[in-house]
Design an enzyme around this catalytic site. Structure first.
Site, short mmCIF file in Angstrom:
data_model
loop_
_atom_site.label_atom_id
_atom_site.label_comp_id
_atom_site.label_asym_id
_atom_site.label_seq_id
_atom_site.Cartn_x
_atom_site.Cartn_y
_atom_site.Cartn_z
N ASN A 176 0.94 -1.43 -0.13
CA ASN A 176 0.42 0.27 -0.04
C ASN A 176 0.92 0.96 -0.42
OD1 ASN A 176 -1.70 2.06 0.41
ND2 ASN A 176 -2.43 1.15 2.22
N LYS B 148 0.33 4.45 -0.38
CA LYS B 148 -0.44 5.56 0.01
C LYS B 148 -0.72 6.70 -0.69
CE LYS B 148 0.30 4.01 4.84
NZ LYS B 148 -0.13 4.08 6.20
N HIS C 207 -9.86 1.64 4.24
CA HIS C 207 -8.63 1.40 4.81
C HIS C 207 -8.91 2.24 6.32
CE1 HIS C 207 -4.82 2.33 6.11
NE2 HIS C 207 -3.88 1.47 5.55
N GLU D 264 -7.82 4.64 7.03
CA GLU D 264 -7.37 6.27 7.05
C GLU D 264 -8.36 6.59 5.76
OE1 GLU D 264 -2.81 5.93 5.14
OE2 GLU D 264 -2.80 5.20 7.17
N GLU E 239 -5.59 -5.02 10.39
CA GLU E 239 -5.14 -4.17 10.53
C GLU E 239 -5.37 -3.16 11.79
OE1 GLU E 239 -3.03 -2.40 6.24
OE2 GLU E 239 -4.76 -1.31 7.03
N GLY F 100 1.96 2.98 10.60
CA GLY F 100 2.80 3.57 10.08
C GLY F 100 3.76 4.41 11.57
N SER G 244 3.43 -1.62 10.35
CA SER G 244 4.40 -1.45 10.45
C SER G 244 5.07 -3.14 10.67
CB SER G 244 4.86 -1.73 12.13
OG SER G 244 4.76 -0.28 12.04
N GLY H 6 2.84 -1.22 4.12
CA GLY H 6 2.70 1.12 4.20
C GLY H 6 4.65 0.95 3.70
C1 PEP Z 1 -0.92 0.29 5.74
O1 PEP Z 1 -1.07 1.62 5.43
O2 PEP Z 1 -2.42 -0.59 5.50
C2 PEP Z 1 -0.03 -0.55 6.83
C3 PEP Z 1 0.32 -1.41 7.13
O3 PEP Z 1 1.31 1.26 6.10
P1 PEP Z 1 2.55 -0.07 7.61
O4 PEP Z 1 2.59 -0.45 7.14
O5 PEP Z 1 3.75 1.99 7.49
O6 PEP Z 1 2.18 0.69 9.43
#
Ligand code: PEP
Length: 251
Positions: free
Chosen positions: A9, A11, A94, A96, A166, A172, A211, A232
């Site tokens: 992803n 983003k 998601h 976000e 998630e 993040g 993460s 991400g």
């Molecule tokens: C995501 O945005 O789906 C995500 C898992 O981000 P990150 O890996 O940066 O935590």
């Protein structure tokens, strides 16, 4: 065993030149790996990245889809358009999107339906906030999100959905869930899917996101119900992302 999948992803990151370098590195790195890989990139770059991926074994995905089929919905992107430019997958719900765009469970279900009707595989994101985890509400929150979608789909469609757990507090932040914490929730999701789909629940890919990086991926993938990852930040670095894919292929 469920199909494995590692989905990137990106983003709201990327540029024409940067994408070329990143995709080139990922293509070279995953060439001999057996796991399924999908890059979910910003809409303006779908055609470019689709071209770069052509003929290879990496899939293309969107990061969101409209609940509407077509028409006067300025700024939205339809499932048909995603298919038209070569997408096989799309991220839906998601955290976000839920947080910054007020997406409700009902809207997420409508988007999942649109994606499925168009032949796209929806990657349905679910997860609890830190406050919800600390108050012991994780299972209730996650199951409500899962059931609000699976309860609204016919069996045939439900079998095509990929679920990404998630935890919002892990996205993040550099603070991934431990493999055991993630497995607990994945096990809960799997059992809920079993009551809905019976034995076929075993085939639904359950991804962990939050993460994930080259250092923690293998221990997450060692868990029984963690089939893959939605990645991400670490997906923006070819070497790190390829290491995650390699850990998944070795599971
Ligand atoms: C995501 O945005 O789906 C995500 C898992 O981000 P990150 O890996 O940066 O935590």
């Amino acid at each position: 065993m469920a199909r494995s999948l590692v989905a990137a992803n990106w983003k709201m990151n990327g540029s024409l030149a940067g994408n070329r370098a990143l995709v080139g590195g990922v293509l070279a790195g995953v060439r001999d790996l057996s796991c399924e890989v999908v890059l979910c990139v910003p809409h303006p770059y779908l055609a470019q990245v689709g071209g770069l991926l052509e003929g290879g074994r990496i899939g293309l995905g969107g990061q969101d889809v409209s609940a509407h089929e077509a028409g006067a919905y300025t700024g939205e992107v339809s499932a048909g358009m995603l298919c038209d430019v070569g997408c096989s997958h799309v991220v839906v719900g998601h955290s976000e999107r839920r947080k910054y765009h007020g997406e409700s469970d009902a809207l997420v279900l409508a988007k999942v339906r649109r994606a499925l009707d168009a032949g796209l595989v929806p990657i349905l994101c679910v997860g609890e906030s830190r406050e919800q985890r600390e108050s012991g509400a994780t299972d209730r929150v996650v199951l409500a999100q899962v059931e609000s979608v699976f309860g609204g789909l016919a069996d045939v469609a439900a079998r095509k959905v990929v679920v990404a757990y998630e935890p919002i507090w892990a996205i993040g932040t550099g603070l991934a869930a431990t493999p055991e914490m993630a497995q607990d929730v994945h096990g809960t999701i799997r059992r809920a899917l079993e009551t809905r789909l019976g034995q076929d629940a075993a085939d639904v890919p359950l991804l962990y996101g939050g993460s994930v990086n080259a250092d923690n991926a293998a221990s997450l993938f060692a868990m029984k119900d963690i089939d893959g990852a939605l990645v991400g930040g670490a997906s923006l670095d070819a070497e790190g992302f390829v290491s995650i894919c390699a850990a998944n292929a070795a599971r």
